[in-house]
Design an enzyme around this catalytic site. Sequence first.
Site, PDB file in Angstrom:
ATOM      1  CB  ILE A 198     -10.646  -3.938   7.473  1.00  0.00           C
ATOM      2  CG1 ILE A 198     -10.530  -4.975   6.332  1.00  0.00           C
ATOM      3  CG2 ILE A 198     -10.093  -4.520   8.771  1.00  0.00           C
ATOM      4  CD1 ILE A 198      -9.085  -5.262   5.935  1.00  0.00           C
ATOM      5  CG  ASN A 223     -17.785   3.323   7.660  1.00  0.00           C
ATOM      6  OD1 ASN A 223     -18.949   3.516   7.315  1.00  0.00           O
ATOM      7  ND2 ASN A 223     -16.772   3.427   6.813  1.00  0.00           N
ATOM      8  CE  LYS A 247      -9.704   4.072   0.490  1.00  0.00           C
ATOM      9  NZ  LYS A 247     -10.001   4.391  -0.913  1.00  0.00           N
ATOM     10  CB  SER A 248     -13.722   6.042   4.957  1.00  0.00           C
ATOM     11  OG  SER A 248     -14.141   7.356   4.627  1.00  0.00           O
ATOM     12  CB  VAL A 249      -9.540   9.412   3.206  1.00  0.00           C
ATOM     13  CG1 VAL A 249      -8.606   8.309   2.722  1.00  0.00           C
ATOM     14  CG2 VAL A 249     -10.387   9.926   2.051  1.00  0.00           C
ATOM     15  CG  LEU A 252     -18.412  -0.845   2.908  1.00  0.00           C
ATOM     16  CD1 LEU A 252     -18.338   0.652   3.153  1.00  0.00           C
ATOM     17  CD2 LEU A 252     -19.447  -1.492   3.815  1.00  0.00           C
ATOM     18  CE1 TYR A 281      -3.040  -3.031   0.405  1.00  0.00           C
ATOM     19  CE2 TYR A 281      -3.550  -2.312   2.634  1.00  0.00           C
ATOM     20  CZ  TYR A 281      -3.740  -3.195   1.592  1.00  0.00           C
ATOM     21  OH  TYR A 281      -4.636  -4.229   1.740  1.00  0.00           O
TER      22      TYR A 281
END
Length: 276
Positions: free
Chosen positions: A228, A240, A230-232, A190, A50
């Site tokens: 898990i 979430n 993911k978002s920023v 998601l 990543y």
Amino acid sequence: MGAPLVALNDGNSIPQVGLGVWQTPPEDTERAVAAALAAGYRHVDTAAAYGNEEQTGRAIAQSGLDRSQVYLVTKLWNSEQGYDATLAAFEASVDRLGVDYLDLYLIHWPVPEKNLFVDTFKAFARLREDGRIRSIGVSNFEPEHLRVLIDSTGIVPAVNQIELHPLLPQRELRELHAQLGIATEAWSPLGQGSLLAHPTVTGVAESHGKTAAQALIRWHMQLGNIVIPKSVNPQRIESNFDVFDFELSEQDMASISSLEDGSRLGPDPKTFNFTG
């Protein structure tokens, strides 16, 4: 309220909900991880591939939390498989993260063409014996890969992190995990956002006064999956994690599960041999 803990086959446990930082640019990672830890997350999932291990580790170090309070996961990239290469790659990862041990280390992909995942897992076992890793697991392993790994090493992975969402619920693989005592962890839980506007999902969510993402995370939790998202976005990261005060009914679960169509959004582990 903190996330429930999922017991692993080695006596350790993992928070059921964590923050994933796949496709999170390095410049956004530190802020995202900091927001997650502030919101109550205690599980962060990154990977060497990543390119954001350093930023992940920095956010944890600056959070004010003790290292032991954060369940930290990273993954070994495909080009680093093999016994000696794995030992070196591990040291590089913990150096970038600024830690001296990992809670969980995963083989990112089986890469069947290289046929090195058994030797790689033997190196994982050594690192566990040396106290550098608490739990050892795999990612994207299909039944045939799991059987070879277990038959060759005598060790059952603690976790298999796989693509898993209502379109691809991985029923057979989850059943095998249950038989073997492997915890199932979902990446792209998601559906990479493809399900957030689906009327079935939004209908279930609205009936509970929740968002579509919250309903999907809850669907995973009630199946027993580690998840898990993911978002920023700090607000979305917090949202979430607000999934512990409601429960989907059997009908809700069935409605979301009915979306299954076999769609795979990521590569097929049987043929994915990329090592770049």
